[in-house]
Design a protein around this motif. Structure first.
Motif, PDB file in Angstrom:
ATOM      1  N   ALA A  34       0.827  -1.208   0.000  1.00  0.00           N
ATOM      2  CA  ALA A  34       0.000   0.000   0.000  1.00  0.00           C
ATOM      3  C   ALA A  34       0.859   1.254   0.000  1.00  0.00           C
ATOM      4  CB  ALA A  34      -0.920  -0.004   1.226  1.00  0.00           C
ATOM      5  N   GLN A  35       2.049   1.162   0.579  1.00  0.00           N
ATOM      6  CA  GLN A  35       2.963   2.302   0.621  1.00  0.00           C
ATOM      7  C   GLN A  35       3.864   2.376  -0.611  1.00  0.00           C
ATOM      8  OE1 GLN A  35       4.925   1.359   4.307  1.00  0.00           O
ATOM      9  NE2 GLN A  35       3.396   2.402   5.579  1.00  0.00           N
ATOM     10  N   LYS A  36       3.627   1.468  -1.565  1.00  0.00           N
ATOM     11  CA  LYS A  36       4.396   1.417  -2.810  1.00  0.00           C
ATOM     12  C   LYS A  36       5.874   1.124  -2.579  1.00  0.00           C
ATOM     13  CE  LYS A  36       0.638   2.497  -5.018  1.00  0.00           C
ATOM     14  NZ  LYS A  36      -0.133   1.427  -5.709  1.00  0.00           N
ATOM     15  N   LYS A  37       6.157   0.407  -1.514  1.00  0.00           N
ATOM     16  CA  LYS A  37       7.537   0.002  -1.260  1.00  0.00           C
ATOM     17  C   LYS A  37       7.837  -1.310  -1.979  1.00  0.00           C
ATOM     18  CE  LYS A  37       7.831   1.965   3.432  1.00  0.00           C
ATOM     19  NZ  LYS A  37       7.955   1.630   4.870  1.00  0.00           N
ATOM     20  N   ARG A  38       9.059  -1.461  -2.386  1.00  0.00           N
ATOM     21  CA  ARG A  38       9.503  -2.734  -2.933  1.00  0.00           C
ATOM     22  C   ARG A  38       9.969  -3.632  -1.788  1.00  0.00           C
ATOM     23  NH1 ARG A  38      14.070  -1.110  -6.976  1.00  0.00           N
ATOM     24  NH2 ARG A  38      14.504   0.320  -5.237  1.00  0.00           N
ATOM     25  N   ALA A  39       9.946  -4.931  -2.052  1.00  0.00           N
ATOM     26  CA  ALA A  39      10.278  -5.874  -0.981  1.00  0.00           C
ATOM     27  C   ALA A  39      10.957  -7.103  -1.541  1.00  0.00           C
ATOM     28  CB  ALA A  39       9.016  -6.275  -0.214  1.00  0.00           C
ATOM     29  N   ALA A  40      11.683  -7.795  -0.667  1.00  0.00           N
ATOM     30  CA  ALA A  40      12.325  -9.063  -1.007  1.00  0.00           C
ATOM     31  C   ALA A  40      11.839 -10.127  -0.037  1.00  0.00           C
ATOM     32  CB  ALA A  40      13.845  -8.941  -0.937  1.00  0.00           C
ATOM     33  N   LEU A  41      11.907 -11.377  -0.494  1.00  0.00           N
ATOM     34  CA  LEU A  41      11.470 -12.522   0.302  1.00  0.00           C
ATOM     35  C   LEU A  41      12.640 -13.478   0.467  1.00  0.00           C
ATOM     36  CD1 LEU A  41       9.199 -14.280   1.599  1.00  0.00           C
ATOM     37  CD2 LEU A  41       8.705 -15.132  -0.699  1.00  0.00           C
ATOM     38  N   ALA A  42      12.930 -13.848   1.698  1.00  0.00           N
ATOM     39  CA  ALA A  42      13.989 -14.815   1.999  1.00  0.00           C
ATOM     40  C   ALA A  42      13.348 -16.069   2.565  1.00  0.00           C
ATOM     41  CB  ALA A  42      14.981 -14.228   2.998  1.00  0.00           C
ATOM     42  N   THR A  43      13.698 -17.227   1.999  1.00  0.00           N
ATOM     43  CA  THR A  43      13.104 -18.497   2.413  1.00  0.00           C
ATOM     44  C   THR A  43      14.202 -19.501   2.730  1.00  0.00           C
ATOM     45  OG1 THR A  43      11.246 -18.093   0.887  1.00  0.00           O
ATOM     46  CG2 THR A  43      11.489 -20.321   1.760  1.00  0.00           C
TER      47      THR A  43
END
Length: 327
Positions: A34-43
């Motif tokens: 919603a804040q238009k931030k980019r993100a990464a996912l670590a698994t």
């Protein structure tokens, strides 16, 4: 990415690992989207030897350095966050190798094991959040299949197997806890269960028009018990506890729940009434197999006396039963 342009952790990196207390990562991702931030996912995709976290554990990193979740016992989270920021910046996936025998000798695990962590940018964060929440609302199993080389993700409901170079993260529905009653134990149970990332439901026949405040209930049903039970759908991720102090009501609830796939069913009461209640359920046609899911009296034995202690004993029982019922 060269070292000069490599991201650095923000000065606000937490002194205490509060990110590790966040089990449900979806609200954080939804907020960042919603804040238009980019993100990464670590698994966590590989474990050799011991690991403080199970396979599939995840951590998410926002472009401003905010994090949620954890993939180890605190040994590698800062390094993983840096790699997450780097993956957001360069758009590339990477598999991190930490622990015994790893080429990264300056980061070792206190447990002595070795772990592999897949870090990739979430290219379509809004789409990822939408898929996850849609499956959660429908209480469907959702598989997120990730390409280990490119980081590309696809979504499959039901069953999925990893192909060559893939990792499948299985997201099952949240544990649903349905409490029946309205006494202090019921309220203590619902209050404490909020910290366990459960979906919560409450049945209180002919109870107050409004649900108790501050409990974030998924549903509250005050209709007559037979009507409420007829509409109560229970799947294999559901736990049901009858805390009514009414023998007939408790038996109705237990009979309905044991006829469903609910993995855990409990009834509050004294031990001297157990035999009579079990006999009544057998006479009503409940099978021996189904009765194995019944906990009479509710809760594990910790000599609980107060509502909070009884609630703790019930939650411990649910967690143990959930582990036993996992495929």
């Amino acid at each position: 990415m060269d070292a000069i342009n490599r991201p650095e952790l923000p000065a606000t990196w937490p002194r205490w690992p509060t990110y590790g207390t966040i089990d449900d990562l979806l609200p954080s991702l939804a907020q960042w989207s919603a804040q238009k931030k980019r993100a990464a996912l670590a698994t966590l995709v590989e474990i050799t030897g011991s690991s403080p976290r199970p396979l599939g554990s995840e951590m998410v990193i926002a472009e401003n350095g905010d994090v949620a979740g954890y993939v180890s016992g605190g040994c590698v989270e800062a390094a993983v966050a840096l790699e997450g920021l780097a993956s957001i910046a360069d758009g590339q996936a990477r598999v991190l190798d930490y622990g015994a025998g790893s080429p990264i000798v300056d980061i070792q695990l206190t447990c002595g094991g070795r772990i592999g962590i897949l870090v990739r940018p979430i290219v379509d964060l809004a789409g990822y959040v939408s898929h996850r929440y849609a499956a959660r609302r429908a209480r469907h199993v959702l598989n997120v299949v990730s390409d280990m080389e490119t980081g590309a993700m696809r979504f499959i409901e039901g069953e999925a197997k990893a192909g060559p170079g893939e990792f499948v993260r299985v997201h099952t529905p949240l544990t649903r806890l349905v409490a029946v009653g309205g006494d202090p134990v019921t309220l203590a149970l619902l209050s404490m269960a909020r910290n366990f990332n459960f979906e919560l439901g409450l049945l209180r026949p002919l109870g107050p028009e409004q649900a108790p405040e501050g409990f974030d209930l998924g549903f509250y049903d005050r209709r007559r018990l037979e009507t409420a039970l007829a509409d109560l759908a229970l799947d294999r991720w559901s736990a049901v506890y009858s805390l009514t102090h009414d023998a007939q009501a408790d038996l109705r609830v237990a009979h309905h729940a044991l006829a469903s796939e609910a993995f855990c069913v409990g009834v509050l009461g004294s031990r001297r009434k157990v035999a009579a209640r079990v006999k009544a359920l057998r006479d009503a046609g409940v099978s021996e197999k189904a009765l194995k899911r019944l906990h009479l009296p509710a809760g594990i034995d910790i000599a609980a006396r107060t509502p909070q202690e009884i609630a703790l004993s019930i939650l411990a029982q649910i967690v143990a039963a959930r582990s036993d019922s996992a495929p």
